[in-house]
Scaffold this active site. Structure first.
Site, PDB file in Angstrom:
ATOM      1  CG  LEU A 469     -58.903 -36.995  76.620  1.00 20.84           C
ATOM      2  CD1 LEU A 469     -59.925 -37.394  75.581  1.00 20.84           C
ATOM      3  CD2 LEU A 469     -59.372 -37.433  77.990  1.00 20.84           C
ATOM      4  CD  GLU A 471     -61.367 -34.861  71.405  1.00 14.75           C
ATOM      5  OE1 GLU A 471     -60.846 -33.838  71.905  1.00 14.75           O
ATOM      6  OE2 GLU A 471     -61.832 -35.777  72.095  1.00 14.75           O
ATOM      7  CD  GLN A 493     -64.204 -41.864  73.797  1.00 16.39           C
ATOM      8  OE1 GLN A 493     -64.170 -40.999  74.666  1.00 16.39           O
ATOM      9  NE2 GLN A 493     -63.447 -42.946  73.851  1.00 16.39           N
ATOM     10  CG  HIS A 542     -72.343 -38.563  75.892  1.00 15.11           C
ATOM     11  ND1 HIS A 542     -72.363 -37.662  76.924  1.00 15.11           N
ATOM     12  CD2 HIS A 542     -71.118 -39.137  75.907  1.00 15.11           C
ATOM     13  CE1 HIS A 542     -71.202 -37.706  77.560  1.00 15.11           C
ATOM     14  NE2 HIS A 542     -70.418 -38.579  76.958  1.00 15.11           N
TER      15      HIS A 542
END
Ligand SMILES: Cc1ncc(C[n+]2csc(CCOP(=O)(O)OP(=O)(O)O)c2C)c(N)n1
Ligand SMILES: [Mg+2]
Length: 759
Positions: A469, A471, A493, A542
């Site tokens: 995890l 980036e 993601q 998100h």
């Protein structure tokens, strides 16, 4: 910098009347060896091989030292543009000596010794000339061609680095991993299959989160027992410009990390470095496990030419560093071993200087880069015809049948956006042996939205795998894989999390061809689920739609498909552009569209599209920078992308009911913008409304409107964009995002202006 006024004649045109204290110190210490000889003891004896290697190392170190001195002379005359030197770090030449010239190297900016020693390992290379060409920014410089002063050379496997400290470590991990992966996959690689990757950096840089993350990634890989032939070299001079590194910190922080072997050497003693580097290299090469090689060095001549070191360091500390000069140490070893006498040693030192001076005198006269097209040529070469050809390449029918489990996607009927990208990824992996898919949760889970579902089962864990995890690590693997001849398709993601790591795209990926004239390239496709409208879910992180930071990166391709009719073809184009042109592509997927089926009425299925069989890929090719226009309405052009497309299509339908004929232009590419198609639509309708779900400030509309104005469009032009806000949770999100009602209102106003003013 304090200069001692002693006159030393040199038989060249480039000469300084001053002697640098570091230069003088060397001369004085060597002179002392003549007047107060120390009898040689048994430890001073050298075997013939070591003696000859020590001479090579001395030459490399002396060459590096003189390059530093000459760089400052040239800078003072405005003939060179870079004065960060390697003085005090020259023993890194011994790391090069321990390696092979085919081992990929990503180097700290104090790598003069390393570079010259490596150049000396390959016939026909003049490292001194290479460095001087860089210092004077000559167009003939072998790697950056005058665009930057870097250590780099394709023939020497030295990959050039940016000035952003530590940003090369994630790539180094990626290169090391790829050496192994290429062998396993049987894919051609520029590196020999037993190569090891070397990556050096400073003691302050090791604290940077990029370095800390990359070293953690290396440990994470090695801890699992996966091979990672990586030699990390920390050149610890105890300072980051003016800030001291706490004594013992680097050792304390790295001597006991899981999976990472720690070795230390005295960086002022070139033979100690050679011995420990050989041990490190043998371990990494044989065991395929990473080593952290800690060299305690000194920094001589300050951080750079402009650095007044005396303002923040005591003269005692500066003198203590000088007393550990690795060049003096090497000189003493040569004299005590009887390889050279002091006079012979000084003559050798001066001969190197004479070569540096003579070469400098020659290179200052060489042409520099002189026009924008030449400067920019390597940024993003584009061969659209070859890209179109490559985009049509599919695996053969039988292989596809196997990959798709007997049911080809073109026979599945209409697919959603998520399904269509999933099928396209299957096709890309089937047709491109070097293609890899990786990211967080992409393997067993198949991605948060199922886009990568089934890929690992079909293509194996060697080609489709989860990363840790981080980036920066994801993109570092992409950078390493790309420069090693593979085709990475990485997933970030969510768009919000690209920002954690964007320098890996901006600073590293996008600049590589520019700073290497295309001799190194890192093709990649970075898939990013993006944008808002997740039915209130997730809030800002998100629903992020910030693309400003990637839109301004020179040469970057930004694809933004709005639905399944275009997404597979656009993905194939990105893959082909990466393979053919080395393009760096960001592929923004509108999450809210992933599973949509219907556009205006339940069951209309208008958001689905059939998957094209390979036989249609030529005619269905979507070139980079070409828009799709829906309808031929002549009153108004609604220019948009992503979620804006279905919104604009429904608004166009409502306008049509009132006799207003709008066409909808789906940009498809946010960079480069589809200028020709934009202008066609603008001129055909006379008025343009840009519907932009990214923010008002820095959003896509700014670029579209400026492009239209730059191209001379003078008709009515307006935009509806998201507010300059972060996105709140729940239904409140719709107050800051673009809504269809606002688009309709703006469209009617624009259309009214036509009727009122008749223009
Ligand atoms: C990300 C980043 N932040 C800041 C800088 C400015 N900078 C250049 S060198 C340097 C110090 C690096 O020290 P260290 O890693 O110990 O290397 P040294 O110069 O001592 O060899 C800094 C802060 C930079 N180049 N990159
Ligand atoms: Mg340092």
């Amino acid at each position: 910098m304090v200069r001692v006024a002693t006159v030393r004649a040199r038989a060249t045109t480039v000469q300084s009347l001053d002697t640098d204290p570091v230069d003088q110190h060397f001369r004085d210490r060597v002179a002392e060896l003549a007047t107060t000889p120390v009898p040689a003891g048994p430890v001073d004896r050298l075997d013939a091989d070591t003696a000859s290697e020590l001479l090579e190392l001395f030459d490399a170190a002396a060459g590096s030292r003189h390059l530093d001195l000459v760089a400052r002379d040239l800078r003072a005359r405005d003939e060179a543009f870079y004065t960060i030197g390697s003085a005090g770090h020259e023993a890194n030449a011994a790391v090069a000596a321990a390696l092979r010239p085919t081992d990929p190297a990503l180097l700290h900016y104090r790598s003069g010794g390393f570079y010259l020693r490596r150049a000396g390992q390959v016939a026909g290379h003049d490292g001194i000339r290479d460095v001087l060409l860089g210092l004077v920014a000559a167009a003939a410089e072998p790697i950056a061609g005058g665009r930057h002063k870097v250590f780099g050379h394709a023939d020497l496997a030295v990959i050039p680095q940016t000035s952003t400290i530590a940003s090369h470590l994630p790539r180094a991990v990626g290169v090391a991993l790829t050496v192994e992966r290429s062998r396993k996959l049987g894919v051609a690689s520029p590196w020999p299959s037993d190569a090891i990757t070397v990556c050096s950096f400073g003691d302050a840089s090791v604290n940077h989160s990029t370095a800390a993350g990359a070293i953690n990634t290396a440990c994470h890989i090695a801890y699992q027992g996966l091979p990672l032939p990586l030699l990390l070299v920390c050149e610890d001079n105890g300072l980051g410009i003016s800030v001291p590194t706490p004594a013992g910190w680097v050792r304390a922080a790295y001597q006991a990390r899981p999976g990472l072997r720690y070795l230390a050497a005295d960086g002022s003693d070139v033979l100690d470095v050679l011995a420990v580097a050989r041990e490190a290299v043998a371990y990494v090469r044989d065991r395929r496990r990473p080593v952290f090689l800690h060299l305690t060095t000194v920094r001589l001549m300050g951080h750079a030419g402009s650095d007044a070191e005396a303002s923040y360091r005591s003269s005692t500390a500066i003198a203590a560093d000088l007393a550990r000069d690795p060049l003096v140490h090497a000189a003493k070893r040569l004299v005590r071993a009887g390889v050279l006498d002091p006079a012979g040693l000084l003559a050798r030192y001066d001969a190197v200087r004479a070569r540096v001076d003579a070469t400098a005198a020659e290179v200052v006269r060489l042409p520099k880069l002189a026009d924008a097209p030449t400067i920019m040529a390597p940024i993003a070469p584009r061969r659209p015809a070859a890209v179109a050809d490559r985009a049509a390449v599919a695996a053969d029918h039988h292989r596809r049948l196997g990959i798709f489990g007997g049911r080809l996607p073109e026979d599945e009927g209409p697919l959603t956006l998520a399904q269509s990208i999933n099928r396209a990824l299957h096709d890309v992996l089937a047709a491109t042996p070097g293609a890899l898919v990786f990211g967080q949760d992409v393997a067993a889970k198949g991605g948060v939205y199922g886009v990568t579902r089934g890929l690992q089962r079909r293509f194996g864990a060697g080609r489709v795998f989860d990363t840790l995890l981080d980036e920066q690590a994801v993109l570092g693997l992409a950078l390493g894989a790309g420069v090693s001849g593979l085709l990475p398709i990485a997933e970030i993601q969510y768009l919000a999390y690209l920002h954690n790591a964007e320098d890996q795209i901006r600073g590293e990926a996008a600049t590589l061809q520019f700073f290497s004239q295309g001799r190194y390239r890192n093709p990649m496709v970075v898939r990013v689920p993006a944008y808002g409208y997740q039915r209130g879910f997730g809030g800002h992180f998100h629903n992020d739609s910030s693309v400003a930071v990637i839109r301004d990166v020179p040469g970057l391709i930004i694809a933004s498909p709005s639905g399944p009719a275009d997404a597979p073809a656009m993905l194939r184009t990105c893959v082909a552009a990466a393979l053919v042109d080395g393009s760096v592509c960001v592929f923004l997927e509108p999450i809210a569209r992933y599973h949509e089926r219907d556009l205006s009425t339940p069951g209309d299925g208008a958001c689905c599209a059939p998957y094209d069989a390979p036989a249609r890929w030529v005619e269905r090719h979507v070139p980079v920078g070409r828009a799709r226009t829906w309808g031929d309405g002549g009153d108004l052009a609604l220019v948009t992308f992503g979620n804006g497309v279905p919104m604009a299509l429904s608004v166009a339908a409502r306008l049509a009911a009132d006799g207003i004929a709008a066409r909808v232009v789906d940009l498809r590419w946010l960079a480069p913008l589809p200028l020709d198609d934009l202008l066609d639509a603008a001129h055909a309708t006379g008025r343009v409304l840009v519907v932009d779900e990214t923010r008002r400030t820095g959003g896509v509309a700014e670029g579209v409107m400026a492009a239209l104005l730059d191209a001379g469009f003078r008709g009515p032009l307006a935009r509806v964009a998201a507010e300059d806000s972060f996105v709140p949770l729940g239904a409140a999100a719709l107050h800051v995002l673009v809504a269809a009602d606002r688009v309709e209102l703006a469209a009617r106003e624009l259309a009214d202006r036509r009727r009122t003013h008749g223009d």
